[in-house]
Design an enzyme around this catalytic site. Structure first.
Site, PDB file in Angstrom:
ATOM      1  CD  GLU A 120      -3.787   2.857  -3.596  1.00  0.00           C
ATOM      2  OE1 GLU A 120      -3.884   2.008  -4.498  1.00  0.00           O
ATOM      3  OE2 GLU A 120      -2.692   3.422  -3.303  1.00  0.00           O
ATOM      4  CG  MET A 153       6.184  20.695  16.624  1.00  0.00           C
ATOM      5  SD  MET A 153       6.073  22.199  17.612  1.00  0.00           S
ATOM      6  CE  MET A 153       4.423  22.756  17.182  1.00  0.00           C
ATOM      7  CG  PHE A 208      -0.468 -10.787  -7.524  1.00  0.00           C
ATOM      8  CD1 PHE A 208       0.830 -10.326  -7.383  1.00  0.00           C
ATOM      9  CD2 PHE A 208      -1.384 -10.004  -8.220  1.00  0.00           C
ATOM     10  CE1 PHE A 208       1.210  -9.105  -7.932  1.00  0.00           C
ATOM     11  CE2 PHE A 208      -1.014  -8.795  -8.776  1.00  0.00           C
ATOM     12  CZ  PHE A 208       0.288  -8.334  -8.625  1.00  0.00           C
ATOM     13  CD  GLN A 209      -1.901  -6.099  -6.516  1.00  0.00           C
ATOM     14  OE1 GLN A 209      -3.059  -6.137  -6.944  1.00  0.00           O
ATOM     15  NE2 GLN A 209      -1.079  -5.103  -6.806  1.00  0.00           N
ATOM     16  CE  LYS A 211     -11.597  -9.409 -10.636  1.00  0.00           C
ATOM     17  NZ  LYS A 211     -10.383  -9.361 -11.489  1.00  0.00           N
TER      18      LYS A 211
END
Length: 555
Positions: A51, A468, A113-114, A163
């Site tokens: 993602e 760096m 969940f999630q 959802k």
């Protein structure tokens, strides 16, 4: 007509001119992905490896085009994986809409969940965010999100959609996208007259431009303005390409790794005109000694930036393109032969330089890419030495040809961003300049580039250290190289790239550079070029953090 929430979402995206979404599916967005299956002829979906890659790709798409980039992720970890990309876009004022799924409305707030509170998490790094709790509000929220992302100072907006909203039926009716207002309500005649008075009265005016010039599509107006008032021009990192690098008035980048001429000029000028720039700490160094001989005129679209880091003498707030149009129409042509002559002499006396020998130098590689592409490629970078060498030695002649994480300094940004830029501009050659440390972070997106045959060319400046950070350890920490040596974990990047299905080359000698770059451009496939460079090569000049710009480390 009656459509599902998922279909309403896609219809609204089509309204807004969206042709590409970068994303990754999951349970909470299955209804959206099911609708995408039906809309595949109208909206292209690019499945990234992660993602975060989707968010950087949407960012790169936006920076290369000026359009709103769009990314899509599921709830929970899918949504949180977008956070770094959203923050990157926020810091650099990039118009982006991030769409996340969430658990159904009855499950919100129950540690389902999630489930995460992604609107709460992203509140400090978005211009605005929404959670849709009513199907009848979905269309208006999507339209508002796109307007907010583009209006004023652009930035990312997040839409979180439970959802069950994507499954419910609602009424959809087409609406023409709202035009972004660029009126100059706060720009009165007295304020303009005061600005012109400052400019006309200056003997040594100097322009410092930022990314706002590119965002406002104001490069032509800026060129006219600089030439009318005969003011030399320097650029922040994000402003590169906003003023062509081959113009005699251009002095190069300003600040920590700016040119000696730019840093000297800002210290000597009597009027500093900042255009679309925010006076970042990497530009101004020690605040009390920054442009302390000058009056300061600040032109910016965001009133919150006025007097935030530097106290100004006068300011003009509004769309930069429109402000410059007004100034250009009212100001007379001016001549400043002594000032421009002095700048020319400084440029000739203090050019950017490096020790040229037979070894493979990163600066030479960047110069060759610039020469071969004639400044016409889109160049993305990672963060660190690779980024600064690119900013110093590539000749940026056009806006939207430099894509880099400035404000947040996101390692791993460049590969995803290069894919987004290439998808947006398929006729352009796109290079991603990377260090080996940055490449390790998101090299999994090579799988995406290969799967969709996105012909980005990744040039790895491989010094087998975190360059760096190691440079800072060398200069400021007595050479105590803590956790910056990667030699013990050497990866064969050529074999890795070939395992993904990309074309790969290895360069160890100076004489191999030009031929390899030309072959990489000609192959029209994803390419990785591993360039073995010395671990002690530094980015110079350098101003120590918090020091005056005159305190340059030159060797």
């Amino acid at each position: 007509m009656q459509l599902t929430g998922a279909e309403i979402l896609l219809e609204c995206l089509i309204e807004q001119g969206v042709d590409t979404i970068f994303g990754y599916p999951g349970g909470a967005v299955l209804n959206i992905y099911d609708a995408l299956y039906k809309y595949e002829q109208m909206i292209r979906h690019v499945l990234t490896a992660h993602e975060q890659g989707a968010s950087h790709a949407a960012d790169g798409y936006a920076r290369a085009t000026g359009k709103v980039g769009v990314c899509l992720a599921t709830s929970g970890p899918g949504a949180t994986n977008l956070v770094t990309g959203i923050a990157t876009a926020y810091m650099d004022s990039v118009p982006m809409v991030a769409i996340t799924g969430n658990v159904a409305l009855p499950l919100l707030g129950k540690d389902s969940f999630q489930e995460v509170d992604i609107t709460g998490i992203t509140m400090p790094i978005t211009k605005h965010n929404f959670i849709v709790k009513n199907i009848n509000e979905l269309a208006s929220i999507v339209r508002k999100a796109f307007y907010i992302a583009q209006e004023g100072r652009p930035g990312p907006v997040l839409i979180d959609i439970p959802k069950d909203i994507t499954a419910q039926l609602g009424e959809y009716k087409y609406e023409k996208p709202r035009v972004v207002d660029k009126s100059l309500n706060e720009l009165d005649e007295v304020s303009v007259a005061n600005a012109i008075g400052l400019i006309s009265g200056a003997k040594k005016p100097y322009l410092y431009i930022g990314g706002g010039v590119i965002t406002a599509e104001a490069t032509e107006e800026l060129k006219t303005f600089a030439e009318k008032i005969q003011a030399p021009v320097s650029s922040s990192l994000m402003g590169l390409g906003g003023f062509t690098s081959d113009h005699p008035l251009f002095t190069g980048m300003i600040g920590m790794h700016g040119t000696r001429t730019s840093n000297a000029a800002v210290s000597e000028c009597d009027l500093l005109i900042a255009v679309g720039a925010r006076f970042s700490d990497r530009v101004i160094g020690k605040v009390s000694e920054f442009a302390n001989s000058a009056q300061i005129l600040h032109i910016d679209v965001d009133p919150a930036e006025i007097n935030k880091n530097i106290v100004t003498t006068h300011h003009l707030v509004g769309d930069i393109k429109e402000v410059l149009k007004v100034l250009n129409s009212k100001i007379n042509n001016q001549e400043r032969p002594e000032w421009t002559k002095k700048i020319k002499e400084w440029k000739e006396k203090y050019p950017l330089s490096y020790c040229e020998d037979d070894s493979l130098k990163p600066q030479y590689i960047i110069e060759k890419i610039s020469e071969i592409t004639n400044g016409d490629a889109i160049i993305t970078t990672e963060v660190g030495q690779n980024q600064m060498w690119t900013a110093q030695y590539y000749q940026f002649k056009k806006p939207r040809t430099f894509v880099s994480s400035g404000g947040l300094g996101t390692m791993g940004f460049g590969l995803g961003a290069s894919m987004g830029a290439q998808v947006a501009c398929p006729d352009k050659t796109v290079f991603n300049i990377s260090g080996d440390g940055c490449f390790r972070m998101n090299c999994n997106e090579l799988a995406t580039a290969v799967e969709y045959n996105i012909p980005v060319i990744i040039v790895i400046l491989n010094n087998h250290v975190l360059g760096m950070v190691r440079q800072w350890q060398n200069i400021f920490y007595g050479g105590r190289f803590s956790a910056t040596n990667l030699e013990g974990r050497t990866t064969d990047f050529v074999k890795l790239a070939e395992a993904y299905g990309a074309v790969a080359y290895n360069i160890t000698k100076k004489e191999e550079v030009e031929d390899t770059i030309r072959r990489a451009i000609a192959v029209k496939k994803p390419v990785v070029i591993n360039c073995e460079i010395d671990k002690d090569e530094k980015v110079l000049p350098m101003v120590p953090p918090g020091a005056p710009l005159s305190h340059l480390i030159l060797e």
